[in-house]
Design a protein around this motif. Structure first.
Motif, PDB file in Angstrom:
ATOM      1  N   UNK A   1       0.863  -1.187   0.000  1.00  0.00           N
ATOM      2  CA  UNK A   1       0.000   0.000   0.000  1.00  0.00           C
ATOM      3  C   UNK A   1       0.895   1.231   0.000  1.00  0.00           C
ATOM      4  N   UNK A   2       0.629   2.159  -0.935  1.00  0.00           N
ATOM      5  CA  UNK A   2       1.403   3.393  -0.987  1.00  0.00           C
ATOM      6  C   UNK A   2       0.547   4.530  -0.448  1.00  0.00           C
ATOM      7  N   UNK A   3       1.146   5.300   0.460  1.00  0.00           N
ATOM      8  CA  UNK A   3       0.450   6.423   1.092  1.00  0.00           C
ATOM      9  C   UNK A   3       1.365   7.643   1.070  1.00  0.00           C
ATOM     10  N   UNK A   4       0.837   8.776   1.500  1.00  0.00           N
ATOM     11  CA  UNK A   4       1.636   9.997   1.580  1.00  0.00           C
ATOM     12  C   UNK A   4       1.402  10.673   2.923  1.00  0.00           C
ATOM     13  N   UNK A   5       2.413  11.392   3.357  1.00  0.00           N
ATOM     14  CA  UNK A   5       2.261  12.360   4.434  1.00  0.00           C
ATOM     15  C   UNK A   5       2.290  13.749   3.797  1.00  0.00           C
ATOM     16  N   UNK A   6       1.365  14.596   4.179  1.00  0.00           N
ATOM     17  CA  UNK A   6       1.276  15.948   3.631  1.00  0.00           C
ATOM     18  C   UNK A   6       1.596  16.934   4.740  1.00  0.00           C
TER      19      UNK A   6
ATOM     20  N   UNK B   1       3.815  19.927   0.811  1.00  0.00           N
ATOM     21  CA  UNK B   1       4.801  18.965   0.329  1.00  0.00           C
ATOM     22  C   UNK B   1       4.436  17.580   0.852  1.00  0.00           C
ATOM     23  N   UNK B   2       4.895  16.545   0.134  1.00  0.00           N
ATOM     24  CA  UNK B   2       4.515  15.191   0.514  1.00  0.00           C
ATOM     25  C   UNK B   2       5.747  14.335   0.729  1.00  0.00           C
ATOM     26  N   UNK B   3       5.593  13.315   1.551  1.00  0.00           N
ATOM     27  CA  UNK B   3       6.591  12.274   1.755  1.00  0.00           C
ATOM     28  C   UNK B   3       5.920  10.936   1.479  1.00  0.00           C
TER      29      UNK B   3
ATOM     30  N   UNK C   1      -0.939  15.534   7.503  1.00  0.00           N
ATOM     31  CA  UNK C   1      -1.978  14.536   7.305  1.00  0.00           C
ATOM     32  C   UNK C   1      -1.407  13.281   6.654  1.00  0.00           C
ATOM     33  N   UNK C   2      -2.036  12.155   6.910  1.00  0.00           N
ATOM     34  CA  UNK C   2      -1.645  10.875   6.332  1.00  0.00           C
ATOM     35  C   UNK C   2      -2.775  10.398   5.421  1.00  0.00           C
ATOM     36  N   UNK C   3      -2.446  10.136   4.120  1.00  0.00           N
ATOM     37  CA  UNK C   3      -3.476   9.829   3.140  1.00  0.00           C
ATOM     38  C   UNK C   3      -3.069   8.628   2.288  1.00  0.00           C
ATOM     39  N   UNK C   4      -4.039   7.792   1.943  1.00  0.00           N
ATOM     40  CA  UNK C   4      -3.819   6.738   0.957  1.00  0.00           C
ATOM     41  C   UNK C   4      -4.134   7.292  -0.427  1.00  0.00           C
TER      42      UNK C   4
ATOM     43  N   UNK D   1      -3.800  20.146  -7.606  1.00  0.00           N
ATOM     44  CA  UNK D   1      -4.872  20.727  -8.423  1.00  0.00           C
ATOM     45  C   UNK D   1      -5.869  21.401  -7.496  1.00  0.00           C
ATOM     46  N   UNK D   2      -5.496  22.578  -7.023  1.00  0.00           N
ATOM     47  CA  UNK D   2      -6.331  23.280  -6.050  1.00  0.00           C
ATOM     48  C   UNK D   2      -5.788  23.092  -4.647  1.00  0.00           C
ATOM     49  N   UNK D   3      -6.684  22.924  -3.682  1.00  0.00           N
ATOM     50  CA  UNK D   3      -6.312  22.818  -2.281  1.00  0.00           C
ATOM     51  C   UNK D   3      -5.748  21.425  -1.987  1.00  0.00           C
ATOM     52  N   UNK D   4      -5.227  21.241  -0.765  1.00  0.00           N
ATOM     53  CA  UNK D   4      -4.696  19.944  -0.335  1.00  0.00           C
ATOM     54  C   UNK D   4      -5.141  19.681   1.104  1.00  0.00           C
TER      55      UNK D   4
END
Length: 869
Positions: free
Chosen positions: A474-479, A484-486, A542-545, A513-516
């Motif tokens: 599973x790939x996720x991001x931290x914002x 910026x993302x990790x 934030x942590x997002x999939x 593309x707009x807000x985050x």
């Protein structure tokens, strides 16, 4: 020095240069260092033997390295003087001198070899070699020069991700070179019009070319630069130091994450995707091979666990009927004539084992090895359907890999004792370090009657590097609060690699593309991490999939400007694919290559950009979406794989070259370099029309019939500077704004040369001059700062300053410097180059200081023509 693992067998010939010593061979009774072998040995560029006829002007390398009684740093000054006074190619030499002032090296900040000669001459030769060549070659060679790397402190800079992995703390990369590469060497600090005037915003203020955000991004490109191994045959008595050969990039230290650029994109935009490589690219037009010699150790990439005996247990040896083998052998009269580099000029058919390989690495031809250099390409850092890869022991780091890329070997499973899953490699694998994609791994295992699994251990032969499992990732991001993302990987694993662990700090810029998603605890006006679609992190952000979508951009023939503004992914030359892969369709300035006869995300467009470059762009855009939300951003490309095992110097070099090209083709570079060189050759305050003409020659590579016609051509540029009406028109003599002060060094050299300086007392080299740095405060190889001797924008006091005219050279025209110059010139006229009356010579003896007495002079001015009334 790293030489291997405990228990490895190491051939003497595979030892690092600084350990391949006679005493080491004798200690271990080595016999293999004798006899015939295929060893690739490289010297310095344009290396020549010493000339004994020059007497004691040379080096004695056994004890003291220099056998003259003056400061060894004076050697390099003597070389400069002799060339400046006697060389026939004076314009080239003047061009080299002016370029060296743009790319200044400060000797006093260097910790190793600052008082040497060869390393400085080697650096200066970059400008002699390319003074009438192309500017891009100067940028690239300067970037990889050890003196510049130490001068601007990026040598041994390590990525923040590496430091986090090894120390647990995150430190930003050194920013020095990234900043000066832009500010001093390419684009300057403000956006320019074609005529060199500053662009202004709506408030009438100059517009900066870059911010610290771009400096930090580009600084990550210059991580991992280390010196080449020391070798013999150059001026250095420190066996751990090499300030001559080009730097190499250690991919382990190099930053692996995407870097944003100056124009709202990424370094890597415009390059093709690695997943789009034609099958068996190593047999297709453009495939490149580099000679390794008799050692299978690759240079372009890492092969973990390479056996250090006679080679891997199973190597990729080309068959006798192989066309590739025939090309690499290059037989003449039945004997192979191996070339350093070989590039295929057409597609060739595969032979036996070659037909089973996804991607070649090291190939054996007779008793010699070549490494395959894959064409430059990028990976999108976000992808779907990821699979876990791990080493032979699942207790080591695991990571996620793109199943479409050949990133790992197969691991075919059987049930072991106690239900422990063990695996083996496919029995017919071709070579130990072979990689395949996930689908090919499945096919290989099925041929052995086995299947892939989430193994605990891989046993048997050829077990090195990463192996595929059938476990999903599973790939996720931290914002973070800045958007910026990790990247975060989640997998069924004991250990996830620190680079992609949930605690990593490897943030990079993405274009939302707009807000985050914003954590409401980080700032007022947050959106509760995307209205709850993401999870808030305790330390902020934030942590997002995520998931990735791909779609075609155009469904019909676009215009050239649309292709260049809306497409970001490059493409390979359609001619490298099979003949029936694409059909052509022609538009106005656009060629469309249609896969399957219709517009799709596989369509390739061919256009020419404003710099004259042919661009191949894929009709595709990939969008990363936060699951179950409206938040999205464009997928980010990276030259480097996030897998340590797949990190390659080859890819790091491609990334550096991509950044150099990005700056070279920036709108500012032509007028910026034009303005700087005009100041050095013609006038301190050039007319905008003049700057525009020179910038045009830089861009087009032509001035009249002069030049190569290639962007960045310096022969065309200097021709425009010297021949354009902006420097030649007779009316300029009446223009008080035109002209410049001649810099002290070229003024002194002009007098000495025009007055026909002649060496005295049997001297063949002007070695006993007084260091000009101490008299007129200017000398080659003796820059006081990275800004050279004077600032291009210097405004002197007095009437010129009141008129806001610049005069860089005025910084060296205070009274003591003027008096020193006059004393030196008058002394040279009366007594020759000597110490007399504060002349330019050395020594304390002034007893022979009588006009016309040249006893103590190393040279005199011999011009004696008579003038009639």
């Amino acid at each position: 020095t790293k030489i291997g693992r405990l228990g490895d067998t190491i051939m003497f010939k595979d030892l690092p240069n600084n350990m391949r010593l006679a005493k080491v061979a004798n200690r271990f009774n080595d016999k293999t260092s004798q006899g015939q072998s295929y060893v690739v040995v490289c010297g310095s560029r344009n290396e020549v033997a010493n000339d004994p006829s020059l007497g004691d002007f040379g080096f004695e390398i056994i004890e003291h390295f220099q056998n003259v009684d003056i400061n060894p740093a004076a050697h390099r000054e003597s070389v400069f003087f002799m060339i400046a006074l006697e060389a026939r190619d004076q314009l080239r030499q003047l061009m080299a001198w002016q370029l060296s002032q743009l790319f200044a090296i400060v000797p006093l900040v260097l910790t190793g070899g600052w008082d040497h000669t060869e390393n400085f001459l080697n650096y200066y030769d970059i400008f002699v070699r390319h003074g009438f060549g192309n500017f891009v070659n100067i940028l690239r060679e300067v970037t990889f020069n050890p003196l510049m790397a130490e001068n601007l402190t990026f040598q041994d800079s390590k990525s923040g991700s590496y430091l986090f992995e090894t120390t647990g703390s995150y430190t930003h990369a050194d920013e020095n070179y990234a900043r000066e590469l832009m500010q001093l060497f390419t684009i300057g600090v403000f956006l320019l019009n074609d005529d060199g005037t500053k662009m202004l915003n709506e408030n009438g203020e100059p517009i900066p070319t870059f911010s610290n955000d771009e400096v930090m991004s580009f600084a990550r490109v210059f991580t991992g630069f280390v010196q080449s191994q020391p070798r013999g045959n150059f001026e250095e008595n420190d066996s751990s130091w090499n300030a001559i050969d080009e730097l190499i990039v250690d991919p382990i230290y190099h930053d692996k994450f995407p870097k944003h650029d100056l124009t709202g994109g990424y370094i890597g935009d415009g390059y093709p995707l690695c997943v789009d490589l034609p099958s068996r690219m190593f047999l297709r037009k453009g495939a490149t091979y580099r000679l390794l010699g008799d050692s299978p150790r690759p240079h372009a990439f890492i092969d973990e666990g390479t056996p250090m005996n006679d080679g891997p247990a199973r190597v990729f040896e080309l068959g006798e009927n192989s066309r590739l083998r025939e090309i690499l052998c290059n037989s003449v009269n039945g004997s192979c004539q191996f070339q350093m580099t070989v590039t295929l000029d057409s597609n060739i058919e595969c032979d036996t084992k070659e037909c089973q390989v996804d991607e070649a690495r090291v190939l054996k031809v007779h008793d010699v090895y070549y490494e395959y250099i894959r064409p430059p390409c990028v990976e999108q850092v976000f992808f779907n359907d990821s699979k876990k890869v791990t080493y032979k022991n699942s207790f080591r780091h695991s990571s996620c890999a793109n199943p479409l890329l050949p990133h790992a070997a197969e691991a075919c499973c059987t049930e072991g004792n106690g239900g422990t899953l063990t695996a083996t490699r496919y029995t017919e694998y071709v070579f130990d370090h072979e990689r395949v994609n996930f689908s090919a791994a499945n096919v290989r295992c099925s041929r052995d009657g086995l299947s892939q699994c989430d193994f605990n251990f891989v046993q048997g032969d050829g077990v090195v590097g990463l192996h595929w499992t059938n476990s999903a990732c599973q790939i996720a991001i931290k914002v973070n609060p800045e958007g910026k993302v990790a990247i975060v990987y989640e997998a069924m694993a004991n250990i996830i690699h620190p680079n992609v662990h949930k605690d990593n700090m490897n943030y990079f810029k993405v274009y939302w593309n707009g807000d985050f998603p914003r954590n409401s605890l980080d700032e007022n006006g947050g959106n509760s991490c995307g209205n709850g679609e993401c999870s808030p992190l305790e330390d902020g952000g934030c942590f997002c999939y995520i998931e990735v979508d791909e779609e075609a951009v155009f469904s019909k023939m676009p215009r050239t400007d649309e292709v260049l503004s809306k497409l970001y992914i490059g493409a390979y030359d359609p001619l490298t694919y099979n003949d029936d892969m694409f059909s052509k369709e022609f538009g106005e300035g656009v060629i469309a290559y249609l896969a399957g006869g219709a517009y799709s995300s596989s369509t390739v467009f061919e256009v020419e950009d404003s710099f004259g470059r042919v661009r191949l762009m894929k009709n595709s855009i990939e969008t990363v979406r936060v699951k179950n939300s409206e938040y999205s951003f464009r997928n980010a490309p990276s030259f480097m794989s996030l897998l340590n095992e797949e990190s390659a110097e080859r890819d790091a070099l491609n990334e550096v070259n991509a950044l150099v090209d990005h700056l070279l083709y920036h709108q500012n570079t032509a007028p910026f370099i034009a303005s700087r060189l005009i100041q050095r050759f013609a006038t301190s305050n050039p007319d905008p029309i003049y700057v525009s003409s020179v910038a045009k020659s830089f861009r087009t590579g032509k001035y009249g019939s002069l030049g190569s016609g290639k962007y960045g051509d310096l022969a065309a540029t200097v021709s425009a500077i010297l021949l354009d009406p902006g420097s030649q028109s007779a009316v300029l003599d009446a223009d008080p704004y035109h002209g410049s002060i001649r810099e002290p060094l070229t003024k002194a050299l002009h007098v000495l040369r025009s007055m026909e300086i002649k060496l005295e007392n049997g001297k063949k080299v002007l070695e006993n001059h007084f260091p000009f740095t101490e008299r007129i405060f200017q000398m080659a190889h003796s820059f006081p700062s990275v800004f050279s001797f004077f600032l291009p924008e210097n405004i002197p006091s007095g009437r010129p300053g009141e008129a806001e005219l610049t005069s860089p050279e005025a910084m060296l025209t205070d009274m003591p410097k003027i008096i020193n110059m006059l004393n030196g010139l008058f002394s040279a006229i009366k007594y020759g180059v000597s110490r007399c009356n504060n002349g330019f010579g050395r020594g304390d003896n002034e007893s022979n200081c009588q006009e016309g007495n040249f006893t103590d002079a190393v040279a005199r001015l011999s011009f004696d023509s008579q003038f009639s009334d």
